[in-house]
Design a protein around this motif. Structure first.
Motif, PDB file in Angstrom:
ATOM      1  N   ARG A   1      40.919  10.091  56.549  1.00 52.33           N
ATOM      2  CA  ARG A   1      41.703  10.917  55.626  1.00 52.33           C
ATOM      3  C   ARG A   1      41.457  12.405  55.900  1.00 52.33           C
ATOM      4  O   ARG A   1      42.372  13.218  55.898  1.00 52.33           O
ATOM      5  N   GLY A   2      40.197  12.750  56.157  1.00 51.46           N
ATOM      6  CA  GLY A   2      39.856  14.139  56.474  1.00 51.46           C
ATOM      7  C   GLY A   2      40.520  14.605  57.760  1.00 51.46           C
ATOM      8  O   GLY A   2      41.025  15.727  57.848  1.00 51.46           O
ATOM      9  N   ARG A   3      40.532  13.749  58.775  1.00 52.38           N
ATOM     10  CA  ARG A   3      41.197  14.089  60.034  1.00 52.38           C
ATOM     11  C   ARG A   3      42.694  14.293  59.837  1.00 52.38           C
ATOM     12  O   ARG A   3      43.278  15.216  60.378  1.00 52.38           O
ATOM     13  N   LYS A   4      43.307  13.429  59.025  1.00 53.58           N
ATOM     14  CA  LYS A   4      44.744  13.556  58.761  1.00 53.58           C
ATOM     15  C   LYS A   4      45.034  14.857  58.021  1.00 53.58           C
ATOM     16  O   LYS A   4      45.992  15.569  58.346  1.00 53.58           O
ATOM     17  N   ASP A   5      44.200  15.182  57.038  1.00 55.86           N
ATOM     18  CA  ASP A   5      44.393  16.431  56.294  1.00 55.86           C
ATOM     19  C   ASP A   5      44.281  17.647  57.218  1.00 55.86           C
ATOM     20  O   ASP A   5      45.068  18.594  57.115  1.00 55.86           O
ATOM     21  N   MET A   6      43.300  17.622  58.125  1.00 56.70           N
ATOM     22  CA  MET A   6      43.139  18.741  59.057  1.00 56.70           C
ATOM     23  C   MET A   6      44.357  18.850  59.982  1.00 56.70           C
ATOM     24  O   MET A   6      44.841  19.947  60.252  1.00 56.70           O
ATOM     25  N   ARG A   7      44.872  17.725  60.457  1.00 57.13           N
ATOM     26  CA  ARG A   7      46.036  17.734  61.329  1.00 57.13           C
ATOM     27  C   ARG A   7      47.260  18.264  60.580  1.00 57.13           C
ATOM     28  O   ARG A   7      48.024  19.066  61.108  1.00 57.13           O
ATOM     29  N   ASP A   8      47.422  17.846  59.331  1.00 57.94           N
ATOM     30  CA  ASP A   8      48.556  18.329  58.527  1.00 57.94           C
ATOM     31  C   ASP A   8      48.461  19.839  58.290  1.00 57.94           C
ATOM     32  O   ASP A   8      49.466  20.547  58.360  1.00 57.94           O
ATOM     33  N   ASP A   9      47.258  20.329  58.001  1.00 65.59           N
ATOM     34  CA  ASP A   9      47.068  21.770  57.807  1.00 65.59           C
ATOM     35  C   ASP A   9      47.416  22.540  59.072  1.00 65.59           C
ATOM     36  O   ASP A   9      48.060  23.589  59.021  1.00 65.59           O
ATOM     37  N   PHE A  10      46.993  22.008  60.211  1.00 68.79           N
ATOM     38  CA  PHE A  10      47.283  22.661  61.483  1.00 68.79           C
ATOM     39  C   PHE A  10      48.790  22.732  61.720  1.00 68.79           C
ATOM     40  O   PHE A  10      49.320  23.774  62.106  1.00 68.79           O
ATOM     41  N   GLN A  11      49.494  21.640  61.472  1.00 68.88           N
ATOM     42  CA  GLN A  11      50.952  21.621  61.657  1.00 68.88           C
ATOM     43  C   GLN A  11      51.632  22.609  60.711  1.00 68.88           C
ATOM     44  O   GLN A  11      52.570  23.311  61.100  1.00 68.88           O
TER      45      GLN A  11
END
Length: 76
Positions: free
Chosen positions: A19-29
Motif C-alpha cells: 500500500r505504501g509503494r502504491k501511494d508513493m507511485r501515485d504521488d509521483f504520477q
C-alpha cells in the motif's frame, strides 16, 4: 519482514508495504502531471544561438578597428 510470529502478521506487513509503494507511485504520477507544461509552452529554456563571430566586410565608420594581437593602443 523476518520478525513475524503468525501468517496473519506477515500478511498485514505485506499489505502495508504494498500500500505504501502504491501511494508513493501515485504521488509521483500526480507531481509529474503538475509539472507538465501548458499547451504551447516548452519545459526547456529557449536554445541559445551559436556564436557567429564578428561581421565580415567593411567596417562602418565610428566603430572600433581590430588590432593584431600584441600591439598596444597608442598613448594620448
Amino acid at each position: 519482514m523476518a520478525d513475524v510470529a503468525t501468517y496473519m502478521a506477515a500478511l498485514n506487513k505485506t499489505y502495508r508495504s504494498e500500500r505504501g509503494r502504491k501511494d508513493m507511485r501515485d504521488d509521483f504520477q500526480r507531481k509529474l502531471q503538475l509539472q507538465q507544461p501548458v499547451r504551447g509552452q516548452s519545459s526547456q529554456p529557449p536554445a541559445k544561438r551559436p556564436f557567429q563571430g564578428p561581421p565580415k566586410g567593411p567596417t562602418p565608420q565610428g566603430s572600433h578597428q581590430q588590432r593584431p594581437q600584441g600591439q598596444q593602443r597608442p598613448q594620448q
